[in-house]
Design an enzyme around this catalytic site. Structure first.
Site, PDB file in Angstrom:
ATOM      1  N   GLY A  18      90.836  79.361   4.632  1.00 50.31           N
ATOM      2  CA  GLY A  18      89.994  78.057   5.172  1.00 50.31           C
ATOM      3  C   GLY A  18      90.225  78.020   6.447  1.00 50.31           C
ATOM      4  O   GLY A  18      90.020  79.315   7.382  1.00 50.31           O
ATOM      5  N   ASP A  63     106.498  84.036   4.140  1.00 53.51           N
ATOM      6  CA  ASP A  63     106.522  82.216   3.353  1.00 53.51           C
ATOM      7  C   ASP A  63     107.019  82.050   4.595  1.00 53.51           C
ATOM      8  O   ASP A  63     108.279  82.513   5.066  1.00 53.51           O
ATOM      9  CB  ASP A  63     107.548  82.922   1.810  1.00 53.51           C
ATOM     10  CG  ASP A  63     107.871  81.064   2.075  1.00 53.51           C
ATOM     11  OD1 ASP A  63     107.581  80.257   2.666  1.00 53.51           O
ATOM     12  OD2 ASP A  63     107.881  80.759   0.279  1.00 53.51           O
ATOM     13  N   ASN A  90      99.883  77.783  11.034  1.00 49.37           N
ATOM     14  CA  ASN A  90      98.600  76.766  10.355  1.00 49.37           C
ATOM     15  C   ASN A  90      99.206  76.591   9.304  1.00 49.37           C
ATOM     16  O   ASN A  90      98.084  75.190   7.833  1.00 49.37           O
ATOM     17  CB  ASN A  90      97.624  77.881  10.648  1.00 49.37           C
ATOM     18  CG  ASN A  90      96.431  77.213   9.743  1.00 49.37           C
ATOM     19  OD1 ASN A  90      95.291  76.860  10.004  1.00 49.37           O
ATOM     20  ND2 ASN A  90      95.923  78.528   8.590  1.00 49.37           N
ATOM     21  N   TYR A 154     102.650  63.915   3.870  1.00 49.03           N
ATOM     22  CA  TYR A 154     102.330  64.604   4.438  1.00 49.03           C
ATOM     23  C   TYR A 154     101.795  64.154   6.028  1.00 49.03           C
ATOM     24  O   TYR A 154     101.474  64.376   7.128  1.00 49.03           O
ATOM     25  CB  TYR A 154     100.347  65.071   3.864  1.00 49.03           C
ATOM     26  CG  TYR A 154      99.345  65.491   4.396  1.00 49.03           C
ATOM     27  CD1 TYR A 154      99.446  67.093   4.607  1.00 49.03           C
ATOM     28  CD2 TYR A 154      98.623  64.791   5.476  1.00 49.03           C
ATOM     29  CE1 TYR A 154      98.611  67.664   5.113  1.00 49.03           C
ATOM     30  CE2 TYR A 154      97.609  65.894   5.918  1.00 49.03           C
ATOM     31  CZ  TYR A 154      97.630  67.486   5.914  1.00 49.03           C
ATOM     32  OH  TYR A 154      96.971  68.152   5.921  1.00 49.03           O
ATOM     33  N   LYS A 158     102.628  65.585   9.445  1.00 45.44           N
ATOM     34  CA  LYS A 158     101.579  65.927  10.784  1.00 45.44           C
ATOM     35  C   LYS A 158     102.252  64.724  11.979  1.00 45.44           C
ATOM     36  O   LYS A 158     101.800  65.915  12.524  1.00 45.44           O
ATOM     37  CB  LYS A 158     100.609  65.737   9.790  1.00 45.44           C
ATOM     38  CG  LYS A 158     100.230  67.059   8.431  1.00 45.44           C
ATOM     39  CD  LYS A 158     100.396  68.138   9.483  1.00 45.44           C
ATOM     40  CE  LYS A 158      99.610  69.477   8.711  1.00 45.44           C
ATOM     41  NZ  LYS A 158      99.777  70.522   9.096  1.00 45.44           N
ATOM     42  N   ILE A 189      87.708  68.679   6.728  1.00 46.72           N
ATOM     43  CA  ILE A 189      86.984  70.148   7.302  1.00 46.72           C
ATOM     44  C   ILE A 189      87.110  70.605   5.980  1.00 46.72           C
ATOM     45  O   ILE A 189      88.036  70.391   4.820  1.00 46.72           O
ATOM     46  CB  ILE A 189      88.324  71.219   7.605  1.00 46.72           C
ATOM     47  CG1 ILE A 189      88.513  70.593   9.102  1.00 46.72           C
ATOM     48  CG2 ILE A 189      86.844  71.936   8.001  1.00 46.72           C
ATOM     49  CD1 ILE A 189      87.399  69.871   9.696  1.00 46.72           C
ATOM     50  N   THR A 191      87.337  72.817   2.700  1.00 43.53           N
ATOM     51  CA  THR A 191      88.148  74.278   2.980  1.00 43.53           C
ATOM     52  C   THR A 191      89.111  74.236   1.273  1.00 43.53           C
ATOM     53  O   THR A 191      88.462  73.079   0.928  1.00 43.53           O
ATOM     54  CB  THR A 191      89.614  74.308   3.883  1.00 43.53           C
ATOM     55  OG1 THR A 191      90.930  73.233   3.547  1.00 43.53           O
ATOM     56  CG2 THR A 191      88.898  74.687   5.328  1.00 43.53           C
ATOM     57  N   PRO A 192      89.322  75.185   0.491  1.00 39.31           N
ATOM     58  CA  PRO A 192      90.017  75.138  -0.854  1.00 39.31           C
ATOM     59  C   PRO A 192      90.877  74.107  -0.682  1.00 39.31           C
ATOM     60  O   PRO A 192      91.573  73.084  -1.989  1.00 39.31           O
ATOM     61  CB  PRO A 192      90.401  76.821  -0.470  1.00 39.31           C
ATOM     62  CG  PRO A 192      89.244  77.637  -0.197  1.00 39.31           C
ATOM     63  CD  PRO A 192      89.280  76.505   1.335  1.00 39.31           C
TER      64      PRO A 192
HETATM   65  N1  LIG Z   1      91.227  71.132   5.784  1.00 44.62           N
HETATM   66  C1  LIG Z   1      91.532  70.289   6.550  1.00 44.62           C
HETATM   67  O1  LIG Z   1      90.654  69.273   6.219  1.00 44.62           O
HETATM   68  C2  LIG Z   1      91.973  70.386   7.259  1.00 44.62           C
HETATM   69  C3  LIG Z   1      92.514  68.811   7.984  1.00 44.62           C
HETATM   70  C4  LIG Z   1      93.415  68.002   8.411  1.00 44.62           C
HETATM   71  C5  LIG Z   1      94.452  69.525   8.859  1.00 44.62           C
HETATM   72  N2  LIG Z   1      94.684  70.404   8.294  1.00 44.62           N
HETATM   73  C6  LIG Z   1      95.651  71.709   8.682  1.00 44.62           C
HETATM   74  O2  LIG Z   1      95.011  72.763   8.214  1.00 44.62           O
HETATM   75  C7  LIG Z   1      96.183  73.829   7.808  1.00 44.62           C
HETATM   76  C8  LIG Z   1      95.551  74.755   7.025  1.00 44.62           C
HETATM   77  O3  LIG Z   1      94.612  74.611   6.406  1.00 44.62           O
HETATM   78  P1  LIG Z   1      93.352  74.793   4.987  1.00 44.62           P
HETATM   79  O4  LIG Z   1      92.460  73.835   4.960  1.00 44.62           O
HETATM   80  O5  LIG Z   1      92.676  76.308   5.915  1.00 44.62           O
HETATM   81  O6  LIG Z   1      94.413  75.244   3.441  1.00 44.62           O
HETATM   82  P2  LIG Z   1      93.854  76.845   3.131  1.00 44.62           P
HETATM   83  O7  LIG Z   1      94.622  75.284   1.682  1.00 44.62           O
HETATM   84  O8  LIG Z   1      92.449  76.298   2.592  1.00 44.62           O
HETATM   85  O9  LIG Z   1      94.727  77.431   3.096  1.00 44.62           O
HETATM   86  C9  LIG Z   1      96.251  77.348   3.696  1.00 44.62           C
HETATM   87  C10 LIG Z   1      97.252  78.806   3.759  1.00 44.62           C
HETATM   88  O10 LIG Z   1      98.425  78.359   3.736  1.00 44.62           O
HETATM   89  C11 LIG Z   1      99.172  79.300   3.082  1.00 44.62           C
HETATM   90  N3  LIG Z   1     100.614  78.986   2.632  1.00 44.62           N
HETATM   91  C12 LIG Z   1     101.472  77.939   2.098  1.00 44.62           C
HETATM   92  N4  LIG Z   1     102.481  77.459   1.981  1.00 44.62           N
HETATM   93  C13 LIG Z   1     102.352  78.104   2.472  1.00 44.62           C
HETATM   94  C14 LIG Z   1     103.767  78.874   2.655  1.00 44.62           C
HETATM   95  N5  LIG Z   1     105.331  78.189   2.650  1.00 44.62           N
HETATM   96  N6  LIG Z   1     104.366  80.486   3.363  1.00 44.62           N
HETATM   97  C15 LIG Z   1     102.871  80.775   4.310  1.00 44.62           C
HETATM   98  N7  LIG Z   1     101.653  80.407   4.185  1.00 44.62           N
HETATM   99  C16 LIG Z   1     101.785  79.276   2.993  1.00 44.62           C
HETATM  100  C17 LIG Z   1      97.863  78.916   1.813  1.00 44.62           C
HETATM  101  O11 LIG Z   1      98.644  80.618   0.856  1.00 44.62           O
HETATM  102  C18 LIG Z   1      96.463  79.550   2.353  1.00 44.62           C
HETATM  103  O12 LIG Z   1      96.286  80.568   2.303  1.00 44.62           O
HETATM  104  C19 LIG Z   1      97.042  73.180   7.299  1.00 44.62           C
HETATM  105  O13 LIG Z   1      97.960  73.155   8.040  1.00 44.62           O
HETATM  106  C20 LIG Z   1      96.652  72.195   6.887  1.00 44.62           C
HETATM  107  O14 LIG Z   1      97.187  70.773   6.304  1.00 44.62           O
HETATM  108  C21 LIG Z   1      93.205  70.784   7.634  1.00 44.62           C
END
Ligand SMILES: NC(=O)c1ccc[n+]([C@@H]2O[C@H](COP(=O)([O-])OP(=O)(O)OC[C@H]3O[C@@H](n4cnc5c(N)ncnc54)[C@H](O)[C@@H]3O)[C@@H](O)[C@H]2O)c1
Length: 257
Positions: A18, A63, A90, A154, A158, A189, A191-192
């Site tokens: 993502g 982690d 992130n 959540y 945040k 956005i 993403t997975p």
């Molecule tokens: N996608 C969206 O719409 C969106 C919107 C607002 C905020 N966010 C924030 O953006 C960030 C990334 O989100 P994304 O959509 O790319 O998610 P995602 O699930 O695609 O990727 C998140 C990654 O974090 C890793 N992860 C989870 N727990 C972990 C841990 N304890 N230690 C190390 N790695 C860990 C996962 O393995 C994964 O690869 C997050 O903080 C999410 O809350 C995403």
């Protein structure tokens, strides 16, 4: 490539997927050496194909909830690269639930990954960046600015990232560390993380949510990971040298009204 991050050393957590993955790719395009960490090793290895553990992309298991792991990571980066200029906190998770039905275990897990880890990462990065300055970018969410009934834990995590970022920014400024700390607030956005959340919802709810996005996002659609990567790039680069404690909202206008 225009070298906006030339000679900079960056760490990006949760970078196997993502937004983190898109940000790592963007940083490398702009000349940075990037250490990407994730706790999902298979995804981490898959995401970067056959690229071995050499600069500019380096992969490390982490982690983010493990305090000792932060010390080890920073020590590794300082030894291998001689410094740290950028940290993007992130990694994050979503566990859906309301104020009434969220379990304490889901609540604590969410705070541990989304908030406690951002604190530990920021603290560790400040220690490493003190000698020459740097930029810390904390990924919050629009859910850190506005509430959603089914995102109680959540929302809290945040919102915590948003205000913790300002505290850290003020501290670094008061100590003349030349370390800037800012938060980014992505909207929806694709993403997975979003796909997984949609997969757990009943199909009528999914349809309603997708319709709401179409109707309520002023720019008319979900964003791309690159939209967030470009925001990270700005805050990571020296172009934002006068920006600290700020919250950069990248949401297609969703929270305007
Ligand atoms: N996608 C969206 O719409 C969106 C919107 C607002 C905020 N966010 C924030 O953006 C960030 C990334 O989100 P994304 O959509 O790319 O998610 P995602 O699930 O695609 O990727 C998140 C990654 O974090 C890793 N992860 C989870 N727990 C972990 C841990 N304890 N230690 C190390 N790695 C860990 C996962 O393995 C994964 O690869 C997050 O903080 C999410 O809350 C995403």
């Amino acid at each position: 490539m225009s070298d906006r991050l030339l000679n900079k050393i960056a760490v990006i957590t949760g970078g196997a997927s993502g937004l983190g993955l898109a940000t790592a790719a963007r940083f490398v395009e702009e000349g940075a050496s990037v250490v990407v960490t994730d706790k999902d090793e298979d995804r981490l290895n898959g995401a970067f194909g056959n690229i071995s553990n050499i600069k500019p992309i380096d992969r490390r298991y982490q982690d983010v909830t493990d305090e000792l792991g932060w010390n080890n990571l920073i020590e590794y980066v300082l030894t291998e690269y001689g410094g740290l200029d950028i940290l993007v906190n992130n990694a994050g998770i979503v566990i859906r639930g309301t104020a009434e039905d969220t379990t304490i275990s889901d609540w604590r897990k969410t705070q541990e990954v989304n908030l406690d880890a951002v604190f530990m990462g920021t603290r560790a990065a400040i220690g490493a960046m003190k000698p020459s300055g740097g930029s810390i970018v904390n990924i919050s969410s629009i859910e850190g600015l506005v509430g959603e009934a089914t995102a109680a834990a959540y929302n809290a995590s945040k919102g915590g990232v948003r205000i913790f970022t300002k505290s850290a920014a003020l501290h670094c400024a008061s100590q003349n560390y030349r370390i800037r700390v800012n938060s980014i607030h992505p909207g929806f956005i694709r993403t997975p993380m979003i796909d997984n959340a949609l997969a757990t919802m009943p199909s009528d709810e999914v349809e309603a949510l997708l319709l709401r996005m179409e109707n309520e996002i002023p720019l008319g659609a979900m964003g791309d990971p690159e939209d967030i990567a470009n925001g990270c790039l700005y805050l990571a680069s020296d172009e934002s040298k006068y920006v600290t404690g700020s919250e950069l909202v990248i949401d297609g206008g969703y929270t305007c009204r």
